[in-house]
Design a protein around this motif. Structure first.
Motif, short mmCIF file in Angstrom:
data_model
loop_
_atom_site.label_atom_id
_atom_site.label_comp_id
_atom_site.label_asym_id
_atom_site.label_seq_id
_atom_site.Cartn_x
_atom_site.Cartn_y
_atom_site.Cartn_z
N GLY A 33 -9.27 -2.26 -2.73
CA GLY A 33 -8.43 -3.33 -2.21
C GLY A 33 -9.24 -4.58 -1.88
N THR A 34 -10.42 -4.36 -1.34
CA THR A 34 -11.29 -5.48 -1.01
C THR A 34 -11.57 -6.33 -2.24
OG1 THR A 34 -12.36 -4.22 0.76
CG2 THR A 34 -13.59 -6.09 -0.15
N ASP A 91 -0.58 -9.05 -0.41
CA ASP A 91 -1.50 -7.92 -0.40
C ASP A 91 -0.67 -6.64 -0.30
OD1 ASP A 91 -3.15 -5.80 0.34
OD2 ASP A 91 -4.51 -7.05 1.50
N GLN A 145 -1.23 -1.51 0.83
CA GLN A 145 -0.58 -0.40 1.53
C GLN A 145 0.91 -0.30 1.18
OE1 GLN A 145 -1.45 0.66 5.49
NE2 GLN A 145 -3.61 0.17 5.35
N LYS A 201 -5.49 1.56 -3.17
CA LYS A 201 -5.12 2.80 -2.49
C LYS A 201 -4.32 3.79 -3.34
CE LYS A 201 -5.52 1.35 2.33
NZ LYS A 201 -6.86 1.89 2.65
C1 LIG Z 1 -3.75 -4.27 3.33
C2 LIG Z 1 -5.14 -3.90 2.91
N1 LIG Z 1 -5.79 -4.72 2.08
C3 LIG Z 1 -7.03 -4.41 1.66
C4 LIG Z 1 -7.68 -3.28 2.09
C5 LIG Z 1 -9.06 -2.98 1.62
O1 LIG Z 1 -9.03 -1.94 0.70
P1 LIG Z 1 -10.37 -1.10 0.37
O2 LIG Z 1 -10.72 -0.34 1.59
O3 LIG Z 1 -9.95 -0.26 -0.81
O4 LIG Z 1 -11.41 -2.09 -0.02
C6 LIG Z 1 -7.03 -2.41 2.95
C7 LIG Z 1 -7.70 -1.17 3.41
O5 LIG Z 1 -7.29 -0.53 4.34
C8 LIG Z 1 -5.72 -2.73 3.38
O6 LIG Z 1 -5.05 -1.94 4.22
#
Ligand SMILES: Cc1ncc(COP(=O)(O)O)c(C=O)c1O
Length: 429
Positions: A98-99, A231, A234, A261
């Protein structure tokens, strides 16, 4: 291992096997899983359709090729996600988390708008990288203020603040939009790149704006050419029940969406879907070495098919309602419960100190221990760390929904009894 990577529970749990919506720890104890590896094991454990597809891919001997070579299942998955996105002329870029997905979305918006100014939401969490931390509005997850971006934070997921109490949804939305106009007119230097928002704030404790607020924001932003990034890390794939993408609950089709995710049901995959002109607008080459690799895209394709073929969105809607109704009826009246909220299979309970009503992370921790003792895994979150967060696999059955609800109510009641008796909240730590 870094000290800032925290484990749940007084005695950490090591999960060694899983089947359906249940997992087993190294001591042989079995749990119903209401957190699914942070919403990631979206269709549960040991799913034959996913396992067989992955095993078939493994048996070819190819785990990785890089995007220098055609990966058929990556292209096919991109086409499916582009169609599902509702975004016109969409293109998809795959990454591993997600990052990374959010980093990519920010880069697309910054390049398209030639601007480093970004709007984000108070209470947000978007990942752990430098850029993602810069748009995180949650102190507990913000280790530094150093930033590659110029960020302004908006209201919208903070309805609970005393200043907004007594307002109707319509009045709150109007106040938020007025604030957005004010921020644009006075606090920015013009030419803002984008707004990034979670339709339901995950780490923020499943707090959310009233339906329609993000649409009202989009109307203002659109008039300025400012892009909207949803985003969906989730909230995607039907989890919110009422809509396939969380942002659909606001009647918005964004310019860009990010996901990760649940898509791979545990295999690392994330991505960005955006209008083709935005996606192609980067004025330099790019690559993600592991992004969209054959194994991850195979798992993701099988997972997505499972979600669609079994209409798990409808199930999330029905079972989410069942559980939320139950929590509102049975848990909300307890003195240790501040608020029950949620949407589909994303629901939360705020724990508060009885009497003062102050957020109580220690009682939330106590409930986590009590649910564990009764065979249920749940999560925590919220700006004060006092929100119990539940997000079971979308494959949850009605019997499991009722079982989990009963355990939750029982565990919260146990903590309520000891907290109200003034003995520190049972096992509160
Ligand atoms: C809404 C949201 N965006 C981005 C991320 C980041 O995802 P990742 O941990 O796979 O990098 C998260 C992680 O919990 C998240 O909840």
């Amino acid at each position: 291992m870094p000290g800032w990577v925290a484990l749940y529970y007084d005695q950490p749990i090591e999960l060694v096997s899983g089947e359906g919506n249940r997992v087993t720890d190294s001591g042989g104890r079995s749990y119903l899983d209401f957190f699914a590896g942070i919403l990631t094991n979206m269709i549960g454990y040991n799913v034959p359709e996913v396992r067989d597809a992955v095993q078939r891919q493994l048996s070819t001997g190819i785990v990785h090729t890089s995007t220098l070579y055609l990966i058929r299942q990556q292209v096919e998955l991109a086409e499916r996600i582009a169609r599902l996105s509702g975004i016109e002329d969409a293109k998809v870029f795959f990454v591993n988390s997600g990052t990374e997905a959010n980093e990519t979305a920010l880069l697309l918006a910054a390049c398209a708008r030639r601007s480093d100014q970004v709007l984000a939401m108070r209470g947000s969490y978007h990942g752990r990288s430098f850029g993602a931390v810069a748009i995180t509005g949650n102190r507990a997850w913000k280790p530094s203020s150093l930033s590659p971006l110029n960020v302004h934070y908006l209201h919208g997921a903070d309805r609970h603040l005393p200043v907004f109490s007594g307002m109707t949804d319509g009045e709150y939305i109007a106040a938020c939009v007025a604030d957005l106009r004010q921020v644009l007119a006075t606090a920015t230097a013009g030419d803002v790149a984008c707004l990034i928002a979670e339709p339901v704030q995950g780490v923020g404790g499943f707090t959310m704006a009233p339906d329609g607020l993000l649409r009202a924001y989009q109307e203002v932003l659109g008039a300025h050419g400012i892009l909207f990034i949803s985003d969906e890390v989730q909230t995607g794939w039907g989890r919110t029940g009422d809509s396939f993408w969380g942002i659909g609950n606001h009647g918005v089709t964004p310019d860009i969406m990010t996901f990760a995710k649940g898509l791979g049901n545990g295999f690392a995959i994330g991505g960005v879907v955006a209008r083709g002109s935005l996606m192609d607008g980067l004025p330099a080459a790019g690559i993600s070495t592991f992004g969209g690799n054959p194994l991850a895209t195979t798992a993701a394709s099988a997972t997505l098919s499972y979600v669609l073929d079994h209409d798990l969105q409808a199930s999330a809607r029905a079972l989410g309602r069942l559980i939320l109704d139950g929590l509102r009826e049975q848990a909300a009246p307890l003195p240790v419960v501040g608020e029950v909220r949620g949407r589909g299979l994303m629901f939360a309970v705020d724990l508060v100190e009885p009497g003062s009503g102050e957020p109580s992370p220690r009682l939330a921790t106590a409930v986590l221990e009590e649910t564990r003792a009764r065979g249920l895994l749940i999560g925590k979150g919220g700006l004060s760390g006092n929100a119990l967060r539940m997000a079971p696999p979308l494959t949850l059955t009605e019997a499991e929904a009722k079982e989990g609800l009963a355990i939750l109510v029982d565990a919260i009641s146990a903590v309520d009894v000891s907290a109200s008796a003034g003995d520190g909240g049972g096992q509160a730590r």
